[in-house]
Design a protein around this motif. Structure first.
Motif, mmCIF file in Angstrom:
data_model
loop_
_atom_site.group_PDB
_atom_site.id
_atom_site.type_symbol
_atom_site.label_atom_id
_atom_site.label_comp_id
_atom_site.label_asym_id
_atom_site.label_seq_id
_atom_site.Cartn_x
_atom_site.Cartn_y
_atom_site.Cartn_z
ATOM 1 N N GLU A 194 1.064 -0.963 -0.479
ATOM 2 C CA GLU A 194 -0.448 0.146 -0.198
ATOM 3 C C GLU A 194 0.881 1.153 0.325
ATOM 4 O O GLU A 194 0.205 2.416 -0.539
ATOM 5 C CB GLU A 194 -0.998 0.021 1.290
ATOM 6 N N GLN A 195 2.264 1.086 0.405
ATOM 7 C CA GLN A 195 2.865 2.403 0.506
ATOM 8 C C GLN A 195 3.348 2.365 -0.462
ATOM 9 O O GLN A 195 4.213 4.101 -1.117
ATOM 10 C CB GLN A 195 3.998 2.405 1.774
ATOM 11 N N ALA A 196 4.549 1.186 -1.321
ATOM 12 C CA ALA A 196 5.379 1.477 -2.281
ATOM 13 C C ALA A 196 4.608 1.169 -3.957
ATOM 14 O O ALA A 196 5.980 1.680 -4.548
ATOM 15 C CB ALA A 196 7.103 0.503 -2.115
ATOM 16 N N VAL A 197 3.766 1.014 -4.266
ATOM 17 C CA VAL A 197 3.234 0.243 -4.760
ATOM 18 C C VAL A 197 2.071 1.052 -5.243
ATOM 19 O O VAL A 197 1.316 2.190 -5.922
ATOM 20 C CB VAL A 197 3.137 -1.473 -5.267
ATOM 21 N N LEU A 198 0.604 0.190 -4.516
ATOM 22 C CA LEU A 198 -0.522 0.281 -4.557
ATOM 23 C C LEU A 198 -1.058 2.167 -4.555
ATOM 24 O O LEU A 198 -1.224 2.828 -5.806
ATOM 25 C CB LEU A 198 -1.625 -0.147 -4.231
ATOM 26 N N CYS A 199 -0.622 2.402 -3.224
ATOM 27 C CA CYS A 199 -1.177 3.657 -2.700
ATOM 28 C C CYS A 199 -0.358 4.704 -3.386
ATOM 29 O O CYS A 199 -0.257 5.889 -4.297
ATOM 30 C CB CYS A 199 -2.453 3.893 -1.878
ATOM 31 N N ASP A 276 14.260 0.105 1.328
ATOM 32 C CA ASP A 276 14.088 1.421 2.195
ATOM 33 C C ASP A 276 13.201 1.465 2.767
ATOM 34 O O ASP A 276 12.389 1.841 4.446
ATOM 35 C CB ASP A 276 14.702 2.714 2.428
ATOM 36 N N VAL A 277 11.682 1.681 2.204
ATOM 37 C CA VAL A 277 10.304 1.007 3.374
ATOM 38 C C VAL A 277 9.959 0.137 3.425
ATOM 39 O O VAL A 277 9.805 -0.309 4.808
ATOM 40 C CB VAL A 277 9.273 1.405 1.166
ATOM 41 N N LEU A 278 10.646 -0.368 2.565
ATOM 42 C CA LEU A 278 10.225 -2.090 3.775
ATOM 43 C C LEU A 278 11.261 -2.202 4.863
ATOM 44 O O LEU A 278 10.694 -3.226 6.277
ATOM 45 C CB LEU A 278 10.875 -3.687 2.778
ATOM 46 N N THR A 279 12.512 -2.124 4.695
ATOM 47 C CA THR A 279 13.286 -2.142 6.086
ATOM 48 C C THR A 279 12.494 -0.914 6.752
ATOM 49 O O THR A 279 12.287 -2.023 8.239
ATOM 50 C CB THR A 279 14.851 -1.386 5.469
ATOM 51 N N ASP A 280 11.847 -0.023 7.335
ATOM 52 C CA ASP A 280 11.555 0.787 8.109
ATOM 53 C C ASP A 280 10.025 0.385 8.326
ATOM 54 O O ASP A 280 9.282 0.278 9.735
ATOM 55 C CB ASP A 280 10.979 2.095 7.174
ATOM 56 N N ILE A 281 9.151 -0.888 7.363
ATOM 57 C CA ILE A 281 8.137 -1.532 7.818
ATOM 58 C C ILE A 281 8.665 -2.423 8.919
ATOM 59 O O ILE A 281 8.506 -3.134 9.842
ATOM 60 C CB ILE A 281 7.494 -1.972 6.803
#
Ligand SMILES: NC(=O)C1=CN([C@@H]2O[C@H](COP(=O)(O)OP(=O)(O)OC[C@H]3O[C@@H](n4cnc5c(N)ncnc54)[C@H](OP(=O)(O)O)[C@@H]3O)[C@@H](O)[C@H]2O)C=CC1
Ligand SMILES: CC(=O)[C@](C)(O)C(=O)O
Length: 344
Positions: A194-199, A276-281
């Motif tokens: 939802e953060q990096a692809v869809l929305c 980087d987004v995935l790491t923060d998750i």
């Protein structure tokens, strides 16, 4: 048997005779409640007083305060906003759980990040539709369904998996596919998607494309039709048959552009930022920031939301969509008005 399960693979009996409390009647809540009822299950709603309570009663449901809905039921599906779940769970759900109940989630956020720690004498599982709630309902009504993930966190009764599958089938996911996951995998992949692809990903790409065209002097209406409106039409082809199906339908000129220019826009640098987004998750940083933002009263969320609603792609889009009766009105407005307009 395939990893992906369908209606024919599922025993519905395990959920029959059980009372299901759907806590919340929003995007997911209304869809689950209506779909489960139409699948023949006994559903009550747990809510606070407000617009959702009125909507649920208009839809013919018995609506109880959350605590009473929980105490009356066997299966409790929490469909509250993620940021509200901990408080409502501690105040109204946990004190009213009974041994052998099933505590169910549509997203693993609060269990995975230890905001909710369930008691040891209940089943805990998730049934997570891989799609927006209003489409969970719309596809069910059309005879189709939205795929769902299920995962068992705690199996007190020995029937948690069977209950999860029957629940997923009851909301229509058995028509599209049901796949086993874990709370960690569902939480981290859903947040990433939802953060990096869809929305987040799509809105950033669409706005950047729109701005590139309007800043180059092209008409905003042309930029809207090209970058926003047509996106659905392209995604429909991807939905129906993947990249090959979409590329079959577009021109060879567009396909060549896809091959040579796409990687100039989204490339290894983009993937590095996705990681980087995935790491923060995965580290819990995103979850912590979101929890703190809500505890502070959502100052950043509200400011960004207000600015986004004023973006030219929104102002131009609203004008154009109002002229296109076949385009469904925004979810929150009365879709019946649109249908009457189209049929008259
Ligand atoms: N939206 C989606 O498509 C998806 C959502 N999910 C998950 O589903 C869950 C629900 O999300 P979503 O459906 O989007 O939520 P919504 O914000 O759409 O709906 C929330 C519902 O909870 C009610 N509510 C809020 N606070 C309280 C409270 N304190 N006491 C009682 N009721 C309350 C609201 O009622 P009121 O009218 O009073 O505010 C509303 O009916 C989340 O865990 C989310 O991650 C999973 C997959 C997709
Ligand atoms: C629709 C969905 O699954 C999302 C984007 O993850 C959500 O709304 O939480």
């Amino acid at each position: 048997m395939s990893k992906v399960l369908y209606e024919k693979d599922i025993q519905k009996e395990v959920l029959q005779g059980k009372k299901i409390a759907v806590i919340g009647y929003g995007s997911q809540g209304h869809a689950h409640a209506l779909n489960l009822r139409e699948s023949g299950y006994d559903v009550v709603i747990g809510l606070r007083a407000g617009k959702s309570q009125q909507k649920a009663e208009e839809d013919g449901f018995t609506v109880y305060p959350v605590a009473e809905a929980v105490s009356e039921s066997d299966v409790i599906m929490i469909l509250l906003p993620d940021e509200n779940q901990k408080q409502v769970y501690e105040e109204s759900i946990k004190p009213n759980l009974a041994a052998g109940n099933a505590l169910v989630f549509a997203h693993g956020f609060n269990v995975h990040f230890s905001q909710i720690v369930p008691p040891s004498d209940v089943d805990v599982f998730l049934v997570a539709p891989k799609g927006p709630g209003h489409l969970v309902r719309r596809t069910y009504e059309s005879g189709a369904g939205v795929p769902a993930l299920y995962g068992v966190y705690q199996d007190y009764t020995g029937s948690a998996k069977e209950l999860a599958l029957a629940y997923a089938q009851g909301i229509g996911a058995g028509r599209a596919g049901i796949l086993e996951t874990s709370f960690q995998e569902e939480t981290e992949t859903d947040l990433f998607g939802e953060q990096a692809v869809l929305c987040g990903g799509v809105t950033s790409l669409v706005k950047a494309g729109f701005e590139t065209l309007t800043e180059a002097g092209y008409q905003p209406e042309v930029a809207y039709f090209e970058c926003m409106h047509e996106l659905k039409l392209i995604v429909d082809l991807l939905y129906e048959g993947g990249l090959e199906n979409m590329r079959y339908s577009i021109s060879d000129t567009a396909q060549w552009g896809d091959f040579v220019s796409g990687p100039r826009v989204v490339n290894e640098d983009t993937k590095a930022r996705m990681k980087d987004v995935l790491t923060d998750i995965q580290t819990g940083k995103f979850a912590k920031d979101w929890i703190l933002e809500n505890q502070a009263g959502r100052p950043q969320f509200n400011a960004i939301n207000a600015a986004e609603n004023k973006h030219q792609i929104e102002t131009v889009g609203r004008e154009l969509r109002d002229l296109m009766p076949f385009v469904k009105q925004p979810i929150q407005t009365k879709q019946k008005e649109v249908k009457q307009h189209v049929t008259n």
